[in-house]
Design a protein around this motif. Structure first.
Motif, PDB file in Angstrom:
ATOM      1  N   THR A 131       0.826  -1.204   0.000  1.00  0.00           N
ATOM      2  CA  THR A 131       0.000   0.000   0.000  1.00  0.00           C
ATOM      3  C   THR A 131       0.864   1.260   0.000  1.00  0.00           C
ATOM      4  N   LEU A 132       1.858   1.278   0.875  1.00  0.00           N
ATOM      5  CA  LEU A 132       2.727   2.450   0.956  1.00  0.00           C
ATOM      6  C   LEU A 132       3.537   2.614  -0.324  1.00  0.00           C
ATOM      7  N   GLN A 133       4.018   1.475  -0.880  1.00  0.00           N
ATOM      8  CA  GLN A 133       4.801   1.549  -2.114  1.00  0.00           C
ATOM      9  C   GLN A 133       3.929   2.091  -3.256  1.00  0.00           C
ATOM     10  N   SER A 134       2.672   1.643  -3.310  1.00  0.00           N
ATOM     11  CA  SER A 134       1.760   2.139  -4.352  1.00  0.00           C
ATOM     12  C   SER A 134       1.527   3.635  -4.180  1.00  0.00           C
ATOM     13  N   LEU A 135       1.377   4.065  -2.941  1.00  0.00           N
ATOM     14  CA  LEU A 135       1.198   5.481  -2.661  1.00  0.00           C
ATOM     15  C   LEU A 135       2.404   6.288  -3.150  1.00  0.00           C
ATOM     16  N   MET A 136       3.589   5.759  -2.886  1.00  0.00           N
ATOM     17  CA  MET A 136       4.806   6.441  -3.349  1.00  0.00           C
ATOM     18  C   MET A 136       4.813   6.556  -4.864  1.00  0.00           C
ATOM     19  N   PHE A 137       4.505   5.454  -5.546  1.00  0.00           N
ATOM     20  CA  PHE A 137       4.478   5.499  -7.017  1.00  0.00           C
ATOM     21  C   PHE A 137       3.498   6.569  -7.485  1.00  0.00           C
ATOM     22  N   LYS A 138       2.348   6.647  -6.825  1.00  0.00           N
ATOM     23  CA  LYS A 138       1.347   7.652  -7.190  1.00  0.00           C
ATOM     24  C   LYS A 138       1.947   9.052  -7.056  1.00  0.00           C
TER      25      LYS A 138
END
Lengths: 581, 581
Positions: B490-497
């Motif tokens: 979840t956090l990694q996806s947020l970073m990519f966003k």
């Protein structure tokens, strides 16, 4: 703090200690009011225990977590009632007082156990999960240990590890080069090295004296099961040495590895000429874990009216000890085996040395008992033996009989993975004829020196010229090879000429090396071992794939990261290339 | 046999021994009826002596050979009358009885001595000759030793060296990727790794716990004097650790190297936040061999009617201790220095604290003695000091003053190559604004974790979010850096966003990593050291070029092998590409 200890180190000496462990849930089971969880890390497995009566919430929490969850637990080391002598932590367990889930895990697509239910494709796609399994992890640990020991040994022998470039120049055998377009030099390409050959020779010219490197090399060829587009080489070169020095030193290295990594004293390494290897085993990499050497029967088998043998260049066989009892069906299987396209023989003659002392062959029409007795004597036959005989063109029939010999080795259980038979094959031919291009190619590479006494044959009978070249073979697998190099511009130019290079081509491709030879090049030679192969031999595997952390499949794809892949048009534009598909 | 001994080992203990040496002729000189030749190999130099009276033919033969010839000599070890205490073999010489030229040498294009007359281009073209010179050879030996010690240290700390692939996948920052067309997968490309980042994280997901690798990485960017398209990284990753563990462990590694390779006890490594480093040194890699920290003067210097300072966001200066005596000319040089386009300042204010206790500035019109005394107090001024003050946009003026500080450090001899000042810079910003693309980029890389307490700022004030990221700086050079990684999908996806990836792009490029985080990823982090840079620091060199055996020039060319180069049309055809030049 994430942990005070690893999952592999606690034992009875730690009783009563309050510790923190972290790792993956290997398995969990509920037994009455108790819950047991095996927590795993690289170092081992520790049993955790939870008790419903003592801490209901905690135990309930423990019952929520599944395989491969990452957890952190605090607890006290207690003695186990039901001890497991198979693991170092088997006498204790951890009575958990706090449990934290560091990361949850979905159900893995295959079992993370020594024996898994995952197929090859699935395991490649989820390589990071496959690598959690002990067999793969142990291969990587073995590989690490071997690399460390190799460096230690070579460092002790005054070798210097020098890194050579990865972005080099494409060579005339360029069809197997991976190339890299240069953004800064439009229309030009680097190539990835198939080996650091010329650089290590230049290091000898530079006076580095003893060079080594454990280094990635690259070859773009159609991949058989056991090839990878990128592979790792133990690459070495020495100055002011002779072939004997190199063989001794790398026999020493191999012996050191067997001793220090596997605890095996491997003994001396026999040496055999290429000519003998071909004559006795039909292969330049014979598996010498077992005998079953070839016996040539031309003298005894020709001229007796059997047209197949009479018309053959070579009649040659092996003695399959103790196989006289083979049934018709078993013999048919062998015939089928040699007729497979990969082997390519047309037929097989056999002769049984029966337990009662009689000899019975499949060609009794042409050979009487005296004849068969003579065969048997040639085979050193004893009652119970079975002689298997092929015939035809000498080169071809030797290769076919090599396959049959290996097959018999397998059938008779003579190829034990825990037995190691090293062999130096020496005196390789310098050149080999290539049908396709209609000219001679270098059998090793163009920098291999011919034996001085054979140089005069270069013009008259190039195929007969022997090289100062050698291979190390273990259990029928080529572990590495090398040669004493040419260090003289004139001889190197002569070699290029014989390999079909024009003077201009030779200068364009290898001018730097030819030039270097004019500024004081010492006599030198070297060797390269296939590191992946060596590790696979040590780990008893047939394939190198499982000694490589992230291998590619037979199409050269990494299915985990989905590579190779397309790139953006503007990226290609910057690199001054277009695709043509 | 080519030799019984090397050229570096014979001494008085060997008197009378009959030995064979081989090596290169370093120099030769004739003195009356004697001829002396220094023969050199990697291990040292030995003096050979020939006597016209005793063996005329041999001595005449010796007089025929020139520098860089490769020779083999047999002789007896005798005591030297004219001893050379500077070299280990300086008390003996070899009285030669037989001399063989193993290879002649043309006159080298430059002197093979510590100080050579060869220019850069010539030395690159004949790199194999340049590498014969002791300074380069010693760099390579140092590099080898450091690599051995690094491996030893990390092995002792339970790190496993795991090789990650070289043929990987191009990433969105692909403009800096070198790519490799795939023959087997038409229209598709591999990329060479800029670092093994994702693979080492996957190894943590696999439970390898502690990974390292000394590994080649590749970046296709315009080359400054001190960059190479291929470079070597000491790459590490650990699971179940916190930032503190990593800093301590790699402080330990660095200390070990200084001690075991250079014999230096380097002491503890100070830590400094990125914010402090920028505030006190105007750089995230301050050279802390000397103080001269920035002093901010906004309070004291603004509002006194000097328009330049009044209009500036920041007024900031340094105290050049003992430079009050600087002449007008010296001050003009400094002004010229800061006005160079690379620095970009528009002007400099100075203030002298004269030996007589008076203060004299270049802006006396606006500041009275009281004002200057207040400045001096801020600078901890003493008689004899010189304060140099810049002003302007805060970010820019800090960078400018950093340049001026380093220049003053050079002028004052404060940047001693034999002194080593390590520093951990911590708490880096997670993101930095990129003017060109008009969006935030990851300052380290997209896998770096934000500090938990700053995550809430991601939406409101992304530039303020701090990362769990750290750099090791020695003498103002960034040796390496790393971070605690994200291990949660979840956090990694947020970073990519936040980095501007669409959900599809993120999945396409890094789906394998996001997926892996769902199968039980442990908390993990790591670090990578620039090995070339570390060796250059150890060898006291400004450039990494001379710690690399075969470097490329500023156009990415290897001028020795003449690479990159064109490749054949049929080779391109096989690779499904065309050039567009």
């Amino acid at each position: 703090m994430h942990r005070t200890n690893t999952c592999g180190e606690l034992n009875l000496n730690d009783l009563g200690k309050e510790v923190i462990l972290a790792g993956w849930v290997q398995k969990s089971r509920d037994l009455g009011g108790m819950t047991f969880i095996d927590v795993r890390d690289r170092y081992g497995i520790t049993q955790l225990v939870f008790n419903m009566d003592e801490d209901k919430d905690l135990c309930a929490q423990a019952r929520e977590i599944s395989r491969e969850y990452v957890i952190k637990v605090t607890g006290k080391v207690v003695e186990r009632s039901n001890k497991n002598p198979k693991i170092p932590t088997g006498e204790i367990e951890l009575k958990v007082s706090a449990l934290e889930v560091l990361n949850a895990a979905k159900l893995p697509p295959f079992l993370i156990e020594d024996e898994t239910d995952g197929g090859d494709d699935l395991r490649m796609k989820y390589r990071y999960l496959d690598l959690r399994r002990a067999p793969l992890r142990n291969n990587m640990i073995l590989r690490h240990k071997m690399a460390q020991e190799i460096r230690k040994y070579l460092d002790n022998q005054n070798f210097l590890e020098v890194e050579t470039p990865v972005l080099i120049k494409s060579t005339p055998e360029g069809a197997r080069d991976f190339v890299v377009p240069s953004r800064m030099n439009p229309g030009e390409f680097y190539a990835l090295p198939q080996s650091p050959q010329t650089f290590k020779q230049l290091l000898m010219v530079s006076g580095f004296d003893r060079y080594f490197q454990i280094v990635k090399c690259f070859r773009d060829e159609d991949l058989r099961a056991d090839r990878q587009p990128e592979f790792t080489q133990i690459d070495c070169e020495m100055a002011f040495i002779e072939q004997e020095d190199i063989l001794n030193l790398f026999e020493g290295l191999t012996t050191h590895l067997f001793k220090n990594v596997k605890g095996i004293e491997i003994g001396d390494f026999p040496r055999m000429s290429y000519a003998d290897a071909m004559r006795l085993y039909g292969s330049d990499k014979p598996d010498t874990r077992f005998g079953m050497q070839f016996v040539e029967l031309n003298e005894l088998a020709k001229g007796k009216g059997f047209p197949v043998f009479d018309g053959a260049e070579l009649v040659v066989g092996i003695n399959a000890k103790g196989c006289a009892h083979y049934t018709r069906k078993q013999l048919d299987e062998l015939t089928d085996f040699i007729k497979r396209p990969q082997v390519g023989a047309t037929g097989m003659v056999y002769c049984r040395f029966n337990a009662d002392g009689t000899l019975k062959s499949s060609v009794d029409k042409f050979y009487n008992e005296e004849d068969l007795k003579a065969w048997s004597a040639a085979f050193n036959g004893e009652p119970g033996d079975l002689f298997l005989i092929l015939s035809g063109n000498a080169d071809k029939v030797r290769k076919q009989l090599n396959e049959l010999r290996l097959e018999m080795g397998n059938r008779l259980g003579l190829r034990d993975k825990n037995k190691f038979a090293p062999l130096w094959v020496i005196d390789f031919p310098l050149l080999e004829w290539d049908e396709e291009s209609g000219r001679y190619h270098a059998m090793h590479h163009p920098f291999t020196s011919p034996k001085p006494e054979d140089i005069s044959l270069l013009d008259t009978n190039p195929g007969e010229v022997r090289a100062n070249a050698y291979d190390l073979v273990i259990n029928g697998t080529e572990i590495g090879g090398g040669s004493i190099r040419i260090h003289d511009r004139t001889l190197q130019s002569l070699m290029f000429k014989h390999l079909g290079f024009s003077k201009d081509e030779a200068q364009k491709q290898f001018g730097f090396l030819l030039d270097a030879f004019e500024y004081g090049a010492p006599p030198h030679g070297g060797i390269a071992f296939g590191f992946d192969r060596l590790v696979s031999i040590f780990s008893g595997l047939d394939s190198i794939r499982d000694v490589i952390a992230f291998p590619k499949n037979n199409s050269g794809r990494d299915v985990m990261i989905d590579s190779p892949s397309t790139i953006a048009d503007n990226q290609m534009k910057e690199l001054h290339i277009k695709t043509t598909v």
